[in-house]
Motif scaffolding. Sequence first.
Motif, mmCIF file in Angstrom:
data_model
loop_
_atom_site.group_PDB
_atom_site.id
_atom_site.type_symbol
_atom_site.label_atom_id
_atom_site.label_comp_id
_atom_site.label_asym_id
_atom_site.label_seq_id
_atom_site.Cartn_x
_atom_site.Cartn_y
_atom_site.Cartn_z
ATOM 1 N N SER A 22 -4.324 8.551 -8.036
ATOM 2 C CA SER A 22 -5.637 8.501 -7.782
ATOM 3 C C SER A 22 -5.775 7.350 -6.471
ATOM 4 O O SER A 22 -6.811 7.358 -5.812
ATOM 5 C CB SER A 22 -6.280 7.639 -8.857
ATOM 6 O OG SER A 22 -5.262 6.674 -9.550
ATOM 7 N N PHE A 23 -4.696 6.178 -6.596
ATOM 8 C CA PHE A 23 -4.889 5.393 -5.337
ATOM 9 C C PHE A 23 -4.641 6.145 -3.927
ATOM 10 O O PHE A 23 -5.283 6.025 -2.888
ATOM 11 C CB PHE A 23 -3.768 4.365 -5.517
ATOM 12 C CG PHE A 23 -3.781 3.252 -4.396
ATOM 13 C CD1 PHE A 23 -4.615 2.502 -4.558
ATOM 14 C CD2 PHE A 23 -2.941 3.219 -3.422
ATOM 15 C CE1 PHE A 23 -4.852 1.241 -3.549
ATOM 16 C CE2 PHE A 23 -3.114 2.320 -2.322
ATOM 17 C CZ PHE A 23 -3.744 1.290 -2.767
ATOM 18 N N ARG A 24 -3.588 7.163 -4.081
ATOM 19 C CA ARG A 24 -3.359 7.914 -2.802
ATOM 20 C C ARG A 24 -4.634 8.742 -2.543
ATOM 21 O O ARG A 24 -4.876 8.841 -1.151
ATOM 22 C CB ARG A 24 -2.129 9.018 -3.162
ATOM 23 C CG ARG A 24 -1.882 9.798 -1.925
ATOM 24 C CD ARG A 24 -0.402 10.529 -2.090
ATOM 25 N NE ARG A 24 -0.607 11.349 -3.149
ATOM 26 C CZ ARG A 24 -0.039 11.437 -4.427
ATOM 27 N NH1 ARG A 24 0.786 10.236 -4.412
ATOM 28 N NH2 ARG A 24 0.133 12.112 -5.217
ATOM 29 N N SER A 25 -5.453 9.285 -3.264
ATOM 30 C CA SER A 25 -6.418 10.069 -3.021
ATOM 31 C C SER A 25 -7.656 9.206 -2.330
ATOM 32 O O SER A 25 -8.372 9.446 -1.629
ATOM 33 C CB SER A 25 -7.237 10.490 -4.219
ATOM 34 O OG SER A 25 -6.301 11.673 -4.841
ATOM 35 N N ALA A 26 -7.580 7.851 -3.013
ATOM 36 C CA ALA A 26 -8.891 6.903 -2.475
ATOM 37 C C ALA A 26 -8.384 6.479 -1.143
ATOM 38 O O ALA A 26 -9.151 6.698 -0.098
ATOM 39 C CB ALA A 26 -8.741 5.758 -3.290
ATOM 40 N N ILE B 268 3.178 6.130 -6.078
ATOM 41 C CA ILE B 268 3.369 5.886 -7.366
ATOM 42 C C ILE B 268 2.089 6.218 -8.208
ATOM 43 O O ILE B 268 2.022 6.526 -9.334
ATOM 44 C CB ILE B 268 3.995 4.489 -8.078
ATOM 45 C CG1 ILE B 268 2.954 3.321 -7.808
ATOM 46 C CG2 ILE B 268 5.433 4.278 -7.426
ATOM 47 C CD1 ILE B 268 3.298 2.092 -8.245
ATOM 48 N N SER B 269 0.996 6.083 -7.324
ATOM 49 C CA SER B 269 -0.342 6.470 -8.033
ATOM 50 C C SER B 269 -0.947 7.474 -7.199
ATOM 51 O O SER B 269 -1.446 7.284 -6.340
ATOM 52 C CB SER B 269 -1.066 5.150 -7.977
ATOM 53 O OG SER B 269 -2.630 5.475 -8.348
ATOM 54 N N ILE C 69 0.931 -1.187 0.132
ATOM 55 C CA ILE C 69 -0.072 -0.097 0.004
ATOM 56 C C ILE C 69 0.848 1.318 -0.052
ATOM 57 O O ILE C 69 0.561 2.178 -0.911
ATOM 58 C CB ILE C 69 -0.942 -0.017 1.173
ATOM 59 C CG1 ILE C 69 -1.964 -1.340 1.184
ATOM 60 C CG2 ILE C 69 -1.935 1.308 1.323
ATOM 61 C CD1 ILE C 69 -2.818 -1.350 -0.283
ATOM 62 N N LYS C 70 1.917 1.401 0.850
ATOM 63 C CA LYS C 70 2.929 2.376 0.751
ATOM 64 C C LYS C 70 3.402 2.635 -0.550
ATOM 65 O O LYS C 70 3.604 3.789 -0.905
ATOM 66 C CB LYS C 70 3.970 2.093 1.799
ATOM 67 C CG LYS C 70 3.647 2.236 3.141
ATOM 68 C CD LYS C 70 4.921 2.022 4.085
ATOM 69 C CE LYS C 70 4.509 2.387 5.665
ATOM 70 N NZ LYS C 70 5.628 2.177 6.473
ATOM 71 N N ASP C 71 3.847 1.555 -1.141
ATOM 72 C CA ASP C 71 4.380 1.684 -2.570
ATOM 73 C C ASP C 71 3.372 2.304 -3.617
ATOM 74 O O ASP C 71 3.763 3.233 -4.479
ATOM 75 C CB ASP C 71 4.782 0.221 -3.151
ATOM 76 C CG ASP C 71 6.037 0.141 -2.349
ATOM 77 O OD1 ASP C 71 6.904 0.886 -1.383
ATOM 78 O OD2 ASP C 71 6.521 -1.573 -2.288
ATOM 79 N N GLN C 72 2.008 1.891 -3.491
ATOM 80 C CA GLN C 72 0.943 2.309 -4.384
ATOM 81 C C GLN C 72 0.569 3.563 -4.265
ATOM 82 O O GLN C 72 0.561 4.559 -5.385
ATOM 83 C CB GLN C 72 -0.087 1.436 -4.186
ATOM 84 C CG GLN C 72 0.135 0.043 -4.993
ATOM 85 C CD GLN C 72 -1.366 -0.799 -5.253
ATOM 86 O OE1 GLN C 72 -1.592 -1.661 -4.079
ATOM 87 N NE2 GLN C 72 -2.146 -0.792 -6.072
#
Length: 471
Positions: free
Chosen positions: A458-462, A455-456, A449-452
């Motif tokens: 949209s994922f961080r916003s979610a 790098i993303s 999850i930290k890696d995503q």
Amino acid sequence: MHTDNYHNNYQTLWTQCLTVINDIVPDAAFNTWFKPIIPLSYESESNKFTIQVPSQFFYEYLEEKYVNVLKVTIDRVIGAGTILNYRVMVDRSTGGTVDYPAENGSMAVPKITPVGANKAPLSFPQPAPQDLDSQLNPKYNFANYFEGKSNQFVRVAGESVALNPGKTTFNPLLIFGPSGVGKTHLCHAIGTRIRELHPEKRVLYVSAHLFRVQFTDAVRKNTINDFLYFYQNLDVLILDDIQELIGQDKTQLTYFHIFNHLHQLNKQLILTSDKSPGNMLGMEERLITRLRWGLIAELARPDLELRKKILKSKINHDGITISDEVIDFIADYVTDSVRDLEGILVSLVANSVINNREIDLALAKRVISQAVRLEKKQISIQSIQEIVCNYFNMEQSALQQNSRKREIVQARQITMYLSKKYTECSLSHIGKVIGQKDHATVLHACKTIKDQIEISKSFRSAVEEIEGKLK
């Protein structure tokens, strides 16, 4: 129209009553439940003394907790046989009231008398089914047992048992879960429904503690045959908190024989516990085996929507006014049990009456911080699971599955990541609660999850959106 002397008469009588009551009950209870009472009249012809209370909730609480104190005191001050009458304020805006005589028409919780309490100890007679004291509390029924995701399956199972007791595969029905989540309520609801649908059935609710006390007394008084005969002739036996029999070998053995007898005759057995059979260390293995014969159903802590339903129902029943903002605040912060929710409402109403103020957000924050000892919102693994699953529109049970579907794996990993970030639980505990995983799986999930997040966008916003719902 009353004269001043007559007015002073009933005022003086009530002042004398308060003096007596103040010596009987604790100061906090006196200030909360007796000071707000207003004496209205004393009619010597009918020997009726009328007092006014500020709400239906207030009246019911007095009837449940303090009616004996009131009756004894009024008899002592005014005279034996004095009739106590309540005038309940039901609409403050119009001044609308309704009268209730004490101990008549009360919606207070009926008192449950232990089996044999008012007769020769443990004589265990065999009355007709309609005369058997089932020990059921009709206040706890399916009508006020509200359904949510956390209890839907257990409720459906309970209704099935009530429809055909002893004739479903749910025999025995074992309901387990932490304290305060509604196990006892559900037991009473099932038993009450059985009595309604099958009046010929002999139904008994008994706590494991009382069962143990009865058994011990029966051994001491040499009435064990009467004890067994009584229990083996039931059609439905509901045993609450079976974990209390752990370590009580002789009581367990006796219940084992009763269980076998009833089960062989297709009689219904219903039990509750605060732990699953696999965690009942100290319980007879052969009894554990029999508990697994039927349905083992877990009753989880109430989810957010269920907590709101329970609060709104209790508020409507008690005739009090609380804004949606305050209801949402309570439901967000008080997450562990139904019992905690009800306790907070009692505290709010008491504070509102004492301070003569509305129940607003400021009062709710103060009461919750005192009663639940919260300085900030308590975030638990359970609450994280609720919010993550709501966000992804999936059932919480999906997190417990071994599915490799991308959306389920992602939701599980986010739940593990947030549990590590916002709780003090160990990695092992987090893994155990979320899908029976080991600590290495949790560690891997957190790194993924930290890696995503890095790098993303949209994922961080979610993830940030989910975190915002936690706070």
